[in-house]
Design a protein around this motif. Structure first.
Motif, PDB file in Angstrom:
ATOM      1  N   PHE A 241     -23.644  49.673 -94.484  1.00  0.00           N
ATOM      2  CA  PHE A 241     -24.480  50.282 -93.457  1.00  0.00           C
ATOM      3  C   PHE A 241     -24.391  49.529 -92.141  1.00  0.00           C
ATOM      4  CE2 PHE A 241     -26.419  52.604 -96.929  1.00  0.00           C
ATOM      5  CZ  PHE A 241     -26.465  53.858 -96.354  1.00  0.00           C
ATOM      6  N   LYS A 242     -24.214  48.206 -92.211  1.00  0.00           N
ATOM      7  CA  LYS A 242     -24.069  47.433 -90.972  1.00  0.00           C
ATOM      8  C   LYS A 242     -22.815  47.869 -90.224  1.00  0.00           C
ATOM      9  CE  LYS A 242     -26.459  43.236 -92.322  1.00  0.00           C
ATOM     10  NZ  LYS A 242     -26.308  41.847 -92.716  1.00  0.00           N
ATOM     11  N   GLY A 243     -21.789  48.234 -90.972  1.00  0.00           N
ATOM     12  CA  GLY A 243     -20.537  48.674 -90.367  1.00  0.00           C
ATOM     13  C   GLY A 243     -20.572  50.124 -89.919  1.00  0.00           C
ATOM     14  N   SER A 244     -21.620  50.857 -90.295  1.00  0.00           N
ATOM     15  CA  SER A 244     -21.704  52.274 -89.912  1.00  0.00           C
ATOM     16  C   SER A 244     -22.420  52.421 -88.583  1.00  0.00           C
ATOM     17  CB  SER A 244     -22.450  53.066 -90.997  1.00  0.00           C
ATOM     18  OG  SER A 244     -23.834  52.815 -90.916  1.00  0.00           O
ATOM     19  N   SER A 245     -22.522  53.637 -88.127  1.00  0.00           N
ATOM     20  CA  SER A 245     -23.196  53.896 -86.851  1.00  0.00           C
ATOM     21  C   SER A 245     -24.715  53.893 -87.011  1.00  0.00           C
ATOM     22  CB  SER A 245     -22.738  55.249 -86.306  1.00  0.00           C
ATOM     23  OG  SER A 245     -23.099  56.271 -87.212  1.00  0.00           O
ATOM     24  N   GLN A 246     -25.207  53.740 -88.229  1.00  0.00           N
ATOM     25  CA  GLN A 246     -26.650  53.749 -88.476  1.00  0.00           C
ATOM     26  C   GLN A 246     -27.226  52.365 -88.222  1.00  0.00           C
ATOM     27  OE1 GLN A 246     -27.940  55.374 -92.169  1.00  0.00           O
ATOM     28  NE2 GLN A 246     -26.442  56.998 -92.156  1.00  0.00           N
ATOM     29  N   VAL A 247     -27.528  52.064 -86.983  1.00  0.00           N
ATOM     30  CA  VAL A 247     -28.111  50.767 -86.641  1.00  0.00           C
ATOM     31  C   VAL A 247     -29.616  50.980 -86.533  1.00  0.00           C
ATOM     32  CG1 VAL A 247     -28.073  48.851 -85.006  1.00  0.00           C
ATOM     33  CG2 VAL A 247     -26.015  50.208 -85.391  1.00  0.00           C
ATOM     34  N   ARG A 248     -30.267  51.011 -87.694  1.00  0.00           N
ATOM     35  CA  ARG A 248     -31.714  51.239 -87.765  1.00  0.00           C
ATOM     36  C   ARG A 248     -32.285  50.296 -88.811  1.00  0.00           C
ATOM     37  NH1 ARG A 248     -31.771  57.561 -88.909  1.00  0.00           N
ATOM     38  NH2 ARG A 248     -30.537  56.766 -90.591  1.00  0.00           N
ATOM     39  N   PRO A 249     -33.590  50.083 -88.794  1.00  0.00           N
ATOM     40  CA  PRO A 249     -34.199  49.252 -89.844  1.00  0.00           C
ATOM     41  C   PRO A 249     -33.916  49.850 -91.226  1.00  0.00           C
ATOM     42  CG  PRO A 249     -35.773  49.740 -88.090  1.00  0.00           C
ATOM     43  CD  PRO A 249     -34.561  50.571 -87.827  1.00  0.00           C
ATOM     44  N   TRP A 250     -33.861  49.016 -92.253  1.00  0.00           N
ATOM     45  CA  TRP A 250     -33.502  49.459 -93.606  1.00  0.00           C
ATOM     46  C   TRP A 250     -34.365  50.606 -94.089  1.00  0.00           C
ATOM     47  CZ3 TRP A 250     -37.134  49.444 -97.373  1.00  0.00           C
ATOM     48  CH2 TRP A 250     -38.251  48.639 -97.168  1.00  0.00           C
ATOM     49  N   PHE A 251     -35.648  50.634 -93.730  1.00  0.00           N
ATOM     50  CA  PHE A 251     -36.544  51.661 -94.253  1.00  0.00           C
ATOM     51  C   PHE A 251     -36.327  53.017 -93.583  1.00  0.00           C
ATOM     52  CE2 PHE A 251     -38.773  49.206 -91.049  1.00  0.00           C
ATOM     53  CZ  PHE A 251     -39.219  50.183 -90.173  1.00  0.00           C
ATOM     54  N   GLN A 252     -35.492  53.069 -92.563  1.00  0.00           N
ATOM     55  CA  GLN A 252     -35.186  54.340 -91.919  1.00  0.00           C
ATOM     56  C   GLN A 252     -33.790  54.843 -92.279  1.00  0.00           C
ATOM     57  OE1 GLN A 252     -35.775  53.792 -87.733  1.00  0.00           O
ATOM     58  NE2 GLN A 252     -37.993  53.918 -87.893  1.00  0.00           N
ATOM     59  N   VAL A 253     -33.065  54.107 -93.102  1.00  0.00           N
ATOM     60  CA  VAL A 253     -31.710  54.494 -93.486  1.00  0.00           C
ATOM     61  C   VAL A 253     -31.780  55.470 -94.655  1.00  0.00           C
ATOM     62  CG1 VAL A 253     -29.540  53.634 -94.448  1.00  0.00           C
ATOM     63  CG2 VAL A 253     -30.710  52.335 -92.685  1.00  0.00           C
ATOM     64  N   LYS A 254     -31.000  56.529 -94.556  1.00  0.00           N
ATOM     65  CA  LYS A 254     -30.917  57.499 -95.641  1.00  0.00           C
ATOM     66  C   LYS A 254     -29.563  57.349 -96.310  1.00  0.00           C
ATOM     67  CE  LYS A 254     -34.069  60.836 -93.684  1.00  0.00           C
ATOM     68  NZ  LYS A 254     -35.108  60.845 -94.668  1.00  0.00           N
ATOM     69  N   LEU A 255     -29.582  57.242 -97.615  1.00  0.00           N
ATOM     70  CA  LEU A 255     -28.361  57.079 -98.389  1.00  0.00           C
ATOM     71  C   LEU A 255     -28.155  58.348 -99.203  1.00  0.00           C
ATOM     72  CD1 LEU A 255     -26.037  55.287 -99.377  1.00  0.00           C
ATOM     73  CD2 LEU A 255     -27.601  54.327-101.062  1.00  0.00           C
ATOM     74  N   ALA A 256     -27.138  59.121 -98.874  1.00  0.00           N
ATOM     75  CA  ALA A 256     -26.853  60.365 -99.589  1.00  0.00           C
ATOM     76  C   ALA A 256     -26.323  60.047-100.981  1.00  0.00           C
ATOM     77  CB  ALA A 256     -25.842  61.198 -98.815  1.00  0.00           C
ATOM     78  N   ARG A 257     -26.556  60.962-101.884  1.00  0.00           N
ATOM     79  CA  ARG A 257     -26.151  60.810-103.287  1.00  0.00           C
ATOM     80  C   ARG A 257     -24.644  60.530-103.397  1.00  0.00           C
ATOM     81  NH1 ARG A 257     -25.551  64.995-107.729  1.00  0.00           N
ATOM     82  NH2 ARG A 257     -26.556  64.065-109.533  1.00  0.00           N
ATOM     83  N   VAL A 258     -23.828  61.344-102.740  1.00  0.00           N
ATOM     84  CA  VAL A 258     -22.373  61.180-102.795  1.00  0.00           C
ATOM     85  C   VAL A 258     -21.966  59.847-102.174  1.00  0.00           C
ATOM     86  CG1 VAL A 258     -20.191  62.122-101.933  1.00  0.00           C
ATOM     87  CG2 VAL A 258     -21.934  63.655-102.850  1.00  0.00           C
ATOM     88  N   GLU A 259     -22.611  59.483-101.076  1.00  0.00           N
ATOM     89  CA  GLU A 259     -22.316  58.222-100.406  1.00  0.00           C
ATOM     90  C   GLU A 259     -22.640  57.035-101.323  1.00  0.00           C
ATOM     91  OE1 GLU A 259     -23.007  56.404 -95.958  1.00  0.00           O
ATOM     92  OE2 GLU A 259     -24.573  57.669 -96.812  1.00  0.00           O
TER      93      GLU A 259
END
Length: 144
Positions: free
Chosen positions: A92-110
């Motif tokens: 997630f750090k390497g992704s474009s999702q630079v948000r606090p951990w509690f705002q990150v959504k992790l899709a099932r396939v991902e």
């Protein structure tokens, strides 16, 4: 506690893991919770989302049993939890999702793709069934 929520992309419903509190936040922002009180606001949310009553104890008990069964069978059981969480966090750090951990959504396939990548980087052998059970592992972490 991980919460499974639904998001929509191009007309498709996608299961994601994360926190979503849009309606509750809106009720708080407009003063409904303060004016009506917690009980009334909670009942309104329950009716709004057509939530049926269920036994939390039975749900948790069943999910813990499923998690135990999956943990014994999955090749992930030989990877320390801290290492697994660190690996997922690095993705997630390497992704474009630079948000606090509690705002990150992790899709099932991902989730499954990241776990397969973790197994591959460790040189671990896994079967197609093991890969399919990663979807069940994701599902077993949904307590709502």
């Amino acid at each position: 506690l991980l919460v499974l929520s639904a998001t929509f992309a191009i007309g498709q419903r996608i299961a994601t893991m994360g926190n979503s509190s849009l309606v509750g936040d809106t009720m708080n922002a407009c003063g409904c919770t303060g004016a009506l009180g917690f009980e009334t606001s909670a009942k309104a949310l329950i009716r709004f989302h057509s939530i049926e009553p269920w036994s939390a104890r039975d749900l948790v008990k069943d999910n813990l049993r499923k998690q135990g069964d999956l943990a014994r069978r999955s090749p992930l059981h030989s990877i320390p939890v801290e290492d697994g969480l660190s690996f997922i966090g690095e993705r997630f750090k390497g992704s474009s999702q630079v948000r606090p951990w509690f705002q990150v959504k992790l899709a099932r396939v991902e989730f499954v793709e990241i776990c397969v990548e973790l197994l591959n980087t460790r040189g671990m052998i896994y079967s197609p069934r093991d890969r399919e059970e990663l979807f069940q592992i994701f599902d077993s972490m949904d307590f709502d």
